[in-house]
Design a protein around this motif. Structure first.
Motif, PDB file in Angstrom:
ATOM      1  N   VAL A 182       0.641  -1.204  -0.083  1.00 57.35           N
ATOM      2  CA  VAL A 182      -0.013   0.093  -0.106  1.00 57.35           C
ATOM      3  C   VAL A 182       0.902   1.449  -0.109  1.00 57.35           C
ATOM      4  O   VAL A 182       0.346   2.304  -0.194  1.00 57.35           O
ATOM      5  CB  VAL A 182      -1.062  -0.048   1.113  1.00 57.35           C
ATOM      6  N   ASP A 183       2.061   1.067   0.277  1.00 58.54           N
ATOM      7  CA  ASP A 183       2.699   2.247   0.037  1.00 58.54           C
ATOM      8  C   ASP A 183       3.176   2.783  -1.178  1.00 58.54           C
ATOM      9  O   ASP A 183       3.809   3.811  -1.425  1.00 58.54           O
ATOM     10  CB  ASP A 183       4.317   2.180   0.878  1.00 58.54           C
ATOM     11  N   ASP A 184       2.783   2.057  -2.195  1.00 59.71           N
ATOM     12  CA  ASP A 184       2.986   2.487  -3.490  1.00 59.71           C
ATOM     13  C   ASP A 184       1.683   3.066  -4.056  1.00 59.71           C
ATOM     14  O   ASP A 184       1.846   3.635  -5.144  1.00 59.71           O
ATOM     15  CB  ASP A 184       3.281   1.424  -4.325  1.00 59.71           C
ATOM     16  N   CYS A 185       0.613   3.201  -3.121  1.00 59.61           N
ATOM     17  CA  CYS A 185      -0.692   3.719  -3.639  1.00 59.61           C
ATOM     18  C   CYS A 185      -0.533   5.185  -3.930  1.00 59.61           C
ATOM     19  O   CYS A 185       0.132   5.975  -3.198  1.00 59.61           O
ATOM     20  CB  CYS A 185      -1.745   3.796  -2.274  1.00 59.61           C
ATOM     21  N   GLY A 186      -0.856   5.630  -5.141  1.00 60.67           N
ATOM     22  CA  GLY A 186      -0.819   7.091  -5.307  1.00 60.67           C
ATOM     23  C   GLY A 186       0.452   7.470  -5.971  1.00 60.67           C
ATOM     24  O   GLY A 186       0.814   8.654  -6.593  1.00 60.67           O
ATOM     25  N   ARG A 228      -9.608   2.563  -1.097  1.00 61.79           N
ATOM     26  CA  ARG A 228      -9.771   1.878   0.130  1.00 61.79           C
ATOM     27  C   ARG A 228     -11.180   2.208   0.850  1.00 61.79           C
ATOM     28  O   ARG A 228     -11.633   3.361   0.755  1.00 61.79           O
ATOM     29  CB  ARG A 228      -8.743   2.352   1.239  1.00 61.79           C
ATOM     30  N   TYR A 229     -11.753   1.146   1.211  1.00 60.65           N
ATOM     31  CA  TYR A 229     -13.175   1.418   1.867  1.00 60.65           C
ATOM     32  C   TYR A 229     -13.153   0.661   3.206  1.00 60.65           C
ATOM     33  O   TYR A 229     -13.019  -0.739   3.300  1.00 60.65           O
ATOM     34  CB  TYR A 229     -14.169   0.747   0.874  1.00 60.65           C
ATOM     35  N   GLY A 230     -13.561   1.502   4.225  1.00 59.02           N
ATOM     36  CA  GLY A 230     -13.536   0.796   5.603  1.00 59.02           C
ATOM     37  C   GLY A 230     -13.102   1.680   6.599  1.00 59.02           C
ATOM     38  O   GLY A 230     -13.444   3.175   6.634  1.00 59.02           O
ATOM     39  N   LYS A 231     -12.218   1.514   7.502  1.00 57.38           N
ATOM     40  CA  LYS A 231     -11.879   2.319   8.671  1.00 57.38           C
ATOM     41  C   LYS A 231     -10.742   3.207   8.187  1.00 57.38           C
ATOM     42  O   LYS A 231      -9.946   2.757   7.234  1.00 57.38           O
ATOM     43  CB  LYS A 231     -11.397   1.480   9.784  1.00 57.38           C
ATOM     44  N   PRO A 232     -10.604   4.517   8.587  1.00 56.17           N
ATOM     45  CA  PRO A 232      -9.603   5.353   8.205  1.00 56.17           C
ATOM     46  C   PRO A 232      -8.229   4.639   8.561  1.00 56.17           C
ATOM     47  O   PRO A 232      -8.073   4.003   9.682  1.00 56.17           O
ATOM     48  CB  PRO A 232      -9.876   6.511   9.159  1.00 56.17           C
ATOM     49  N   GLY A 233      -7.362   4.884   7.785  1.00 55.59           N
ATOM     50  CA  GLY A 233      -5.873   4.275   7.957  1.00 55.59           C
ATOM     51  C   GLY A 233      -5.864   2.790   7.612  1.00 55.59           C
ATOM     52  O   GLY A 233      -4.771   2.378   7.672  1.00 55.59           O
ATOM     53  N   CYS A 234      -6.944   2.197   7.089  1.00 54.22           N
ATOM     54  CA  CYS A 234      -6.743   0.674   6.596  1.00 54.22           C
ATOM     55  C   CYS A 234      -5.937   0.276   5.673  1.00 54.22           C
ATOM     56  O   CYS A 234      -5.552   1.378   4.695  1.00 54.22           O
ATOM     57  CB  CYS A 234      -8.278   0.318   6.400  1.00 54.22           C
ATOM     58  N   TYR A 292     -12.787  -3.424   1.888  1.00 55.23           N
ATOM     59  CA  TYR A 292     -12.510  -3.697   0.654  1.00 55.23           C
ATOM     60  C   TYR A 292     -11.301  -2.701   0.093  1.00 55.23           C
ATOM     61  O   TYR A 292     -11.336  -1.582   0.302  1.00 55.23           O
ATOM     62  CB  TYR A 292     -13.858  -3.222  -0.343  1.00 55.23           C
ATOM     63  N   PHE A 293     -10.563  -3.502  -0.820  1.00 60.98           N
ATOM     64  CA  PHE A 293      -9.375  -2.651  -1.394  1.00 60.98           C
ATOM     65  C   PHE A 293      -9.238  -2.851  -2.704  1.00 60.98           C
ATOM     66  O   PHE A 293      -9.255  -4.241  -3.192  1.00 60.98           O
ATOM     67  CB  PHE A 293      -8.053  -3.094  -0.407  1.00 60.98           C
ATOM     68  N   PHE A 333      -9.672   7.024  -0.277  1.00 63.71           N
ATOM     69  CA  PHE A 333     -10.253   6.416   0.881  1.00 63.71           C
ATOM     70  C   PHE A 333     -11.621   6.701   1.103  1.00 63.71           C
ATOM     71  O   PHE A 333     -11.982   8.128   0.691  1.00 63.71           O
ATOM     72  CB  PHE A 333      -9.656   7.013   2.198  1.00 63.71           C
ATOM     73  N   MET A 334     -12.776   5.896   1.192  1.00 57.79           N
ATOM     74  CA  MET A 334     -13.869   6.010   1.279  1.00 57.79           C
ATOM     75  C   MET A 334     -14.470   5.451   2.618  1.00 57.79           C
ATOM     76  O   MET A 334     -14.299   4.219   2.748  1.00 57.79           O
ATOM     77  CB  MET A 334     -14.640   5.490   0.208  1.00 57.79           C
ATOM     78  N   PRO A 335     -14.671   6.347   3.533  1.00 57.82           N
ATOM     79  CA  PRO A 335     -15.138   5.448   4.836  1.00 57.82           C
ATOM     80  C   PRO A 335     -16.533   4.884   4.642  1.00 57.82           C
ATOM     81  O   PRO A 335     -17.306   4.856   4.131  1.00 57.82           O
ATOM     82  CB  PRO A 335     -15.460   6.766   5.713  1.00 57.82           C
ATOM     83  N   SER A 336     -16.407   3.620   5.537  1.00 53.61           N
ATOM     84  CA  SER A 336     -17.548   2.739   5.342  1.00 53.61           C
ATOM     85  C   SER A 336     -18.713   3.220   6.243  1.00 53.61           C
ATOM     86  O   SER A 336     -18.491   4.209   6.864  1.00 53.61           O
ATOM     87  CB  SER A 336     -17.212   1.401   5.970  1.00 53.61           C
ATOM     88  N   ALA A 337     -19.870   2.751   6.333  1.00 53.47           N
ATOM     89  CA  ALA A 337     -21.137   3.520   6.799  1.00 53.47           C
ATOM     90  C   ALA A 337     -20.939   3.704   8.468  1.00 53.47           C
ATOM     91  O   ALA A 337     -21.260   4.634   8.975  1.00 53.47           O
ATOM     92  CB  ALA A 337     -22.204   2.548   6.989  1.00 53.47           C
ATOM     93  N   ALA A 338     -19.792   3.000   8.999  1.00 51.73           N
ATOM     94  CA  ALA A 338     -19.685   2.940  10.521  1.00 51.73           C
ATOM     95  C   ALA A 338     -18.681   4.165  10.769  1.00 51.73           C
ATOM     96  O   ALA A 338     -18.913   4.630  11.911  1.00 51.73           O
ATOM     97  CB  ALA A 338     -18.959   1.576  10.976  1.00 51.73           C
ATOM     98  N   TYR A 339     -18.126   4.851   9.701  1.00 48.45           N
ATOM     99  CA  TYR A 339     -17.185   5.709  10.118  1.00 48.45           C
ATOM    100  C   TYR A 339     -17.878   6.906   9.217  1.00 48.45           C
ATOM    101  O   TYR A 339     -17.126   8.196   9.318  1.00 48.45           O
ATOM    102  CB  TYR A 339     -15.901   5.295   9.677  1.00 48.45           C
ATOM    103  N   GLN A 340     -19.019   6.973   8.777  1.00 51.08           N
ATOM    104  CA  GLN A 340     -19.742   8.251   8.031  1.00 51.08           C
ATOM    105  C   GLN A 340     -20.426   8.891   9.111  1.00 51.08           C
ATOM    106  O   GLN A 340     -20.921   9.790   8.722  1.00 51.08           O
ATOM    107  CB  GLN A 340     -20.181   7.756   7.001  1.00 51.08           C
TER     108      GLN A 340
END
Length: 230
Positions: free
Chosen positions: A34-38, A45-51, A58-59, A200-207
């Motif tokens: 993931v350090d190559d992302c961007g 990335r969809y889920g918890k911030p920083g995942c 989902y990734f 990054f897209m936060p999942s419903a639990a983090y929106q």
């Protein structure tokens, strides 16, 4: 004759203590970086911030390699994980690549075409260099498919920009079933394989605290606590 039998017996006894040669081990699935992302690949990335690829709900990542695009997918599921390429943000008429965990423990890459709300498997599969693994209750896979393809309804040209549909869910006897959530995430805008971003897209639990109403409520509550009578 007795001398020959004795000789063979001695030779056999010398070798019985040594194991027969074994097949070379299969290369393990290389973890998704993931350090190559961007930088050298685009990521969603969809889920918890920083995942990351092992902790997000989902990734997905993509990067160009010559005439191909390499995709990496991972999701918190024991069934399947997929990406769809769509001209809009709705399911229907979409080219879909899915990584499916079957009953034998293998992860297979399959090609589908969304007919309305139903995914139909297409025998012509553009995927190659396929690999996948099911570990820690996650389906993870990696594959390539050509950037350019002959014009065909069920396979899109990836040099064009598309909305990406992200989905995952259970499988029954190696067949995909309905996705886990009612409204799977979708890219906010069309995605170009020539532009690498880390989104990054936060999942419903983090929106919960991201909506304007909730922010206003927090400000009002803070003001009340600061200005309230002692």
């Amino acid at each position: 004759f007795l001398v020959l039998v004795f000789y063979l017996a001695m030779v056999y006894s010398d070798y019985t203590g040594y194991p027969f040669p074994t097949a070379p081990p299969v290369d393990p699935f290389a973890k998704i970086r993931v350090d190559d992302c961007g930088k050298t690949k685009g990521c969603f990335r969809y889920g918890k911030p920083g995942c990351n690829a092992e902790t997000c709900d989902y990734f997905l990542s993509y990067r160009r390699i010559g005439a191909d695009v390499e995709f990496e997918l991972s999701a918190d599921t024991d069934g399947w994980v997929a990406v769809g390429f769509s001209s809009d943000k709705k399911m229907g008429g979409d080219d879909v690549m899915a990584c499916v965990h079957d009953d034998n423990g293998r992860v297979r890459i399959q090609h589908f075409y969304n007919v309305g709300q139903w995914a139909k498997e297409i025998q012509r599969n553009p995927a190659r260099d396929e690999e996948g693994v099911f570990e820690n209750n996650r389906v993870t896979c990696r594959f390539k498919r050509p950037v350019y393809v002959p014009r065909e309804e069920t396979i899109v040209d990836l040099h064009l920009s598309w909305y990406y549909l992200f989905a995952w869910g259970p499988a029954i006897q190696g067949s995909i079933t309905r996705h886990d959530i009612d409204s799977p995430p979708v890219s906010e805008r069309v995605v170009s394989i020539y532009k690498y971003e880390d989104i990054f897209m936060p999942s419903a639990a983090y929106q919960t605290f991201s909506s304007p109403f909730c922010l206003l409520l927090i400000v009002a509550l803070t003001f009340y606590l600061l200005m309230g009578t002692p």
